[in-house]
Each structure stands twice: as structure tokens, then as C-alpha cells.
Scaffold this motif. Structure first.
Motif, PDB file in Angstrom:
ATOM      1  N   ALA A   1      -1.643  83.385  69.031  1.00 44.17           N
ATOM      2  CA  ALA A   1      -0.621  82.728  68.210  1.00 44.17           C
ATOM      3  C   ALA A   1      -1.079  81.342  67.778  1.00 44.17           C
ATOM      4  O   ALA A   1      -0.909  80.950  66.620  1.00 44.17           O
ATOM      5  N   LEU A   2      -1.689  80.610  68.693  1.00 42.47           N
ATOM      6  CA  LEU A   2      -2.178  79.270  68.384  1.00 42.47           C
ATOM      7  C   LEU A   2      -3.315  79.334  67.370  1.00 42.47           C
ATOM      8  O   LEU A   2      -3.337  78.582  66.387  1.00 42.47           O
ATOM      9  N   GLU A   3      -4.241  80.254  67.581  1.00 40.25           N
ATOM     10  CA  GLU A   3      -5.370  80.414  66.655  1.00 40.25           C
ATOM     11  C   GLU A   3      -4.886  80.799  65.257  1.00 40.25           C
ATOM     12  O   GLU A   3      -5.340  80.233  64.258  1.00 40.25           O
ATOM     13  N   ASN A   4      -3.947  81.737  65.183  1.00 37.44           N
ATOM     14  CA  ASN A   4      -3.421  82.153  63.880  1.00 37.44           C
ATOM     15  C   ASN A   4      -2.712  81.006  63.171  1.00 37.44           C
ATOM     16  O   ASN A   4      -2.855  80.842  61.957  1.00 37.44           O
ATOM     17  N   ARG A   5      -1.944  80.226  63.923  1.00 35.94           N
ATOM     18  CA  ARG A   5      -1.220  79.106  63.327  1.00 35.94           C
ATOM     19  C   ARG A   5      -2.193  78.062  62.791  1.00 35.94           C
ATOM     20  O   ARG A   5      -2.023  77.546  61.697  1.00 35.94           O
ATOM     21  N   ILE A   6      -3.218  77.761  63.573  1.00 36.52           N
ATOM     22  CA  ILE A   6      -4.194  76.753  63.140  1.00 36.52           C
ATOM     23  C   ILE A   6      -5.002  77.253  61.951  1.00 36.52           C
ATOM     24  O   ILE A   6      -5.257  76.514  61.001  1.00 36.52           O
TER      25      ILE A   6
ATOM     26  N   LYS B   1       6.480  82.821  67.291  1.00 38.45           N
ATOM     27  CA  LYS B   1       6.421  82.416  65.880  1.00 38.45           C
ATOM     28  C   LYS B   1       7.327  81.223  65.594  1.00 38.45           C
ATOM     29  O   LYS B   1       7.144  80.534  64.604  1.00 38.45           O
ATOM     30  N   ASP B   2       8.308  80.980  66.468  1.00 35.91           N
ATOM     31  CA  ASP B   2       9.237  79.864  66.280  1.00 35.91           C
ATOM     32  C   ASP B   2       8.752  78.569  66.926  1.00 35.91           C
ATOM     33  O   ASP B   2       9.391  77.535  66.779  1.00 35.91           O
ATOM     34  N   LEU B   3       7.636  78.634  67.647  1.00 41.91           N
ATOM     35  CA  LEU B   3       7.110  77.454  68.332  1.00 41.91           C
ATOM     36  C   LEU B   3       6.165  76.668  67.431  1.00 41.91           C
ATOM     37  O   LEU B   3       5.463  77.241  66.603  1.00 41.91           O
ATOM     38  N   SER B   4       6.151  75.366  67.611  1.00 37.24           N
ATOM     39  CA  SER B   4       5.207  74.518  66.874  1.00 37.24           C
ATOM     40  C   SER B   4       3.828  74.635  67.526  1.00 37.24           C
ATOM     41  O   SER B   4       3.689  75.188  68.623  1.00 37.24           O
ATOM     42  N   ILE B   5       2.833  74.105  66.868  1.00 38.44           N
ATOM     43  CA  ILE B   5       1.477  74.106  67.436  1.00 38.44           C
ATOM     44  C   ILE B   5       1.476  73.347  68.761  1.00 38.44           C
ATOM     45  O   ILE B   5       0.866  73.795  69.736  1.00 38.44           O
ATOM     46  N   ALA B   6       2.175  72.239  68.827  1.00 34.95           N
ATOM     47  CA  ALA B   6       2.240  71.454  70.068  1.00 34.95           C
ATOM     48  C   ALA B   6       2.924  72.249  71.179  1.00 34.95           C
ATOM     49  O   ALA B   6       2.486  72.209  72.333  1.00 34.95           O
ATOM     50  N   ASP B   7       3.982  72.974  70.838  1.00 29.26           N
ATOM     51  CA  ASP B   7       4.676  73.804  71.826  1.00 29.26           C
ATOM     52  C   ASP B   7       3.761  74.916  72.343  1.00 29.26           C
ATOM     53  O   ASP B   7       3.746  75.211  73.538  1.00 29.26           O
ATOM     54  N   LEU B   8       3.033  75.560  71.430  1.00 33.04           N
ATOM     55  CA  LEU B   8       2.108  76.619  71.833  1.00 33.04           C
ATOM     56  C   LEU B   8       1.021  76.080  72.753  1.00 33.04           C
ATOM     57  O   LEU B   8       0.681  76.705  73.762  1.00 33.04           O
ATOM     58  N   LYS B   9       0.484  74.915  72.419  1.00 33.58           N
ATOM     59  CA  LYS B   9      -0.558  74.311  73.248  1.00 33.58           C
ATOM     60  C   LYS B   9      -0.005  73.937  74.619  1.00 33.58           C
ATOM     61  O   LYS B   9      -0.664  74.167  75.648  1.00 33.58           O
ATOM     62  N   ALA B  10       1.189  73.399  74.655  1.00 32.79           N
ATOM     63  CA  ALA B  10       1.803  73.042  75.936  1.00 32.79           C
ATOM     64  C   ALA B  10       2.047  74.293  76.778  1.00 32.79           C
ATOM     65  O   ALA B  10       1.788  74.295  77.989  1.00 32.79           O
TER      66      ALA B  10
ATOM     67  N   VAL C   1      -2.117  88.270  80.132  1.00 33.99           N
ATOM     68  CA  VAL C   1      -1.571  88.793  78.872  1.00 33.99           C
ATOM     69  C   VAL C   1      -0.876  87.672  78.104  1.00 33.99           C
ATOM     70  O   VAL C   1      -1.056  87.525  76.888  1.00 33.99           O
ATOM     71  N   ILE C   2      -0.110  86.860  78.805  1.00 38.63           N
ATOM     72  CA  ILE C   2       0.573  85.725  78.172  1.00 38.63           C
ATOM     73  C   ILE C   2      -0.460  84.756  77.605  1.00 38.63           C
ATOM     74  O   ILE C   2      -0.311  84.263  76.480  1.00 38.63           O
ATOM     75  N   GLN C   3      -1.537  84.494  78.353  1.00 41.40           N
ATOM     76  CA  GLN C   3      -2.593  83.605  77.876  1.00 41.40           C
ATOM     77  C   GLN C   3      -3.181  84.131  76.567  1.00 41.40           C
ATOM     78  O   GLN C   3      -3.347  83.373  75.599  1.00 41.40           O
ATOM     79  N   GLU C   4      -3.482  85.406  76.527  1.00 42.36           N
ATOM     80  CA  GLU C   4      -4.075  85.999  75.322  1.00 42.36           C
ATOM     81  C   GLU C   4      -3.118  85.903  74.140  1.00 42.36           C
ATOM     82  O   GLU C   4      -3.528  85.553  73.031  1.00 42.36           O
ATOM     83  N   ASN C   5      -1.847  86.180  74.377  1.00 38.36           N
ATOM     84  CA  ASN C   5      -0.855  86.096  73.298  1.00 38.36           C
ATOM     85  C   ASN C   5      -0.682  84.666  72.803  1.00 38.36           C
ATOM     86  O   ASN C   5      -0.582  84.430  71.587  1.00 38.36           O
ATOM     87  N   LEU C   6      -0.643  83.717  73.720  1.00 43.34           N
ATOM     88  CA  LEU C   6      -0.523  82.309  73.321  1.00 43.34           C
ATOM     89  C   LEU C   6      -1.749  81.860  72.537  1.00 43.34           C
ATOM     90  O   LEU C   6      -1.631  81.179  71.519  1.00 43.34           O
ATOM     91  N   TYR C   7      -2.927  82.244  73.013  1.00 41.25           N
ATOM     92  CA  TYR C   7      -4.160  81.854  72.327  1.00 41.25           C
ATOM     93  C   TYR C   7      -4.181  82.420  70.912  1.00 41.25           C
ATOM     94  O   TYR C   7      -4.497  81.704  69.955  1.00 41.25           O
TER      95      TYR C   7
ATOM     96  N   ASN D   1       0.515  77.727  81.259  1.00 40.59           N
ATOM     97  CA  ASN D   1       0.062  79.034  81.737  1.00 40.59           C
ATOM     98  C   ASN D   1      -1.263  78.900  82.489  1.00 40.59           C
ATOM     99  O   ASN D   1      -1.442  79.535  83.533  1.00 40.59           O
ATOM    100  N   ALA D   2      -2.170  78.068  81.993  1.00 39.62           N
ATOM    101  CA  ALA D   2      -3.454  77.855  82.674  1.00 39.62           C
ATOM    102  C   ALA D   2      -3.226  77.265  84.058  1.00 39.62           C
ATOM    103  O   ALA D   2      -3.886  77.658  85.035  1.00 39.62           O
ATOM    104  N   ARG D   3      -2.277  76.355  84.155  1.00 36.08           N
ATOM    105  CA  ARG D   3      -1.959  75.749  85.454  1.00 36.08           C
ATOM    106  C   ARG D   3      -1.365  76.782  86.407  1.00 36.08           C
ATOM    107  O   ARG D   3      -1.701  76.817  87.594  1.00 36.08           O
ATOM    108  N   GLU D   4      -0.490  77.631  85.893  1.00 36.99           N
ATOM    109  CA  GLU D   4       0.108  78.693  86.700  1.00 36.99           C
ATOM    110  C   GLU D   4      -0.969  79.664  87.211  1.00 36.99           C
ATOM    111  O   GLU D   4      -0.929  80.079  88.367  1.00 36.99           O
ATOM    112  N   ARG D   5      -1.922  80.018  86.340  1.00 41.10           N
ATOM    113  CA  ARG D   5      -3.017  80.916  86.750  1.00 41.10           C
ATOM    114  C   ARG D   5      -3.858  80.271  87.842  1.00 41.10           C
ATOM    115  O   ARG D   5      -4.222  80.925  88.820  1.00 41.10           O
ATOM    116  N   LYS D   6      -4.155  78.990  87.675  1.00 39.28           N
ATOM    117  CA  LYS D   6      -4.956  78.273  88.669  1.00 39.28           C
ATOM    118  C   LYS D   6      -4.246  78.243  90.017  1.00 39.28           C
ATOM    119  O   LYS D   6      -4.855  78.503  91.058  1.00 39.28           O
TER     120      LYS D   6
END
Length: 73
Positions: free
Chosen positions: A61-66, A9-18, A53-59, A23-28
Motif C-alpha cells: 500500500a505504501l509503495e503504491n501510494r508513493i 486506502k484511507d490512510l495517509s502516507i505518514a499513517d501507512l509508514k507509522a 501478512v500485515i507487513q506485506e500489505n502495508l508495504y 508492525n516491525a516493532r511488534e514482529r521484533k
């Protein structure tokens, strides 16, 4: 090295996207490593499950913020 904990909740939209992209790179990278080791069922790996799980939580959070942005025309 100390670990820094930041709430999503303390991250900006840009931080969440980064973080989502990182995380996508780590999964790959983990999928490549598991495949090289002969594993085809990535979901059976605890590390991969944690990244999912981290991917789902980030997604979420990003979706809710947007979605909370109010557009005024």
C-alpha cells in the motif's frame, strides 16, 4: 474497548509508514518472546505469520501510494 477498522486506502502516507513501523516493532517483540520460549522457527507461529501478512500489505500500500505521486518539475 471497541475495535476501529480503517481501510489502508484511507490512510495517509505518514499513517501507512507509522503502521509499518509499529508492525516491525511488534514482529521484533514477538521474535524475542518466541526465542525466549525456545522457538527458532518464527514462521511456524500463527501470530508471526499474521504480522508478516500485515507487513506485506502495508508495504504494498505504501509503495503504491508513493509510486502514484506525479512529480512536476
Amino acid at each position: 474497548m471497541a475495535r476501529i477498522v480503517i481501510k489502508m486506502k484511507d490512510l495517509s502516507i505518514a499513517d501507512l509508514k507509522a503502521a509499518y513501523d509499529f508492525n516491525a516493532r511488534e514482529r521484533k517483540d514477538l521474535r524475542k518472546l518466541l526465542k525466549a520460549g525456545g522457538t527458532t522457527d518464527y514462521n511456524s507461529n500463527g501470530g508471526y505469520q499474521e504480522l508478516m501478512v500485515i507487513q506485506e500489505n502495508l508495504y504494498n500500500a505504501l509503495e503504491n501510494r508513493i509510486n502514484s505521486i506525479e512529480m512536476i518539475w
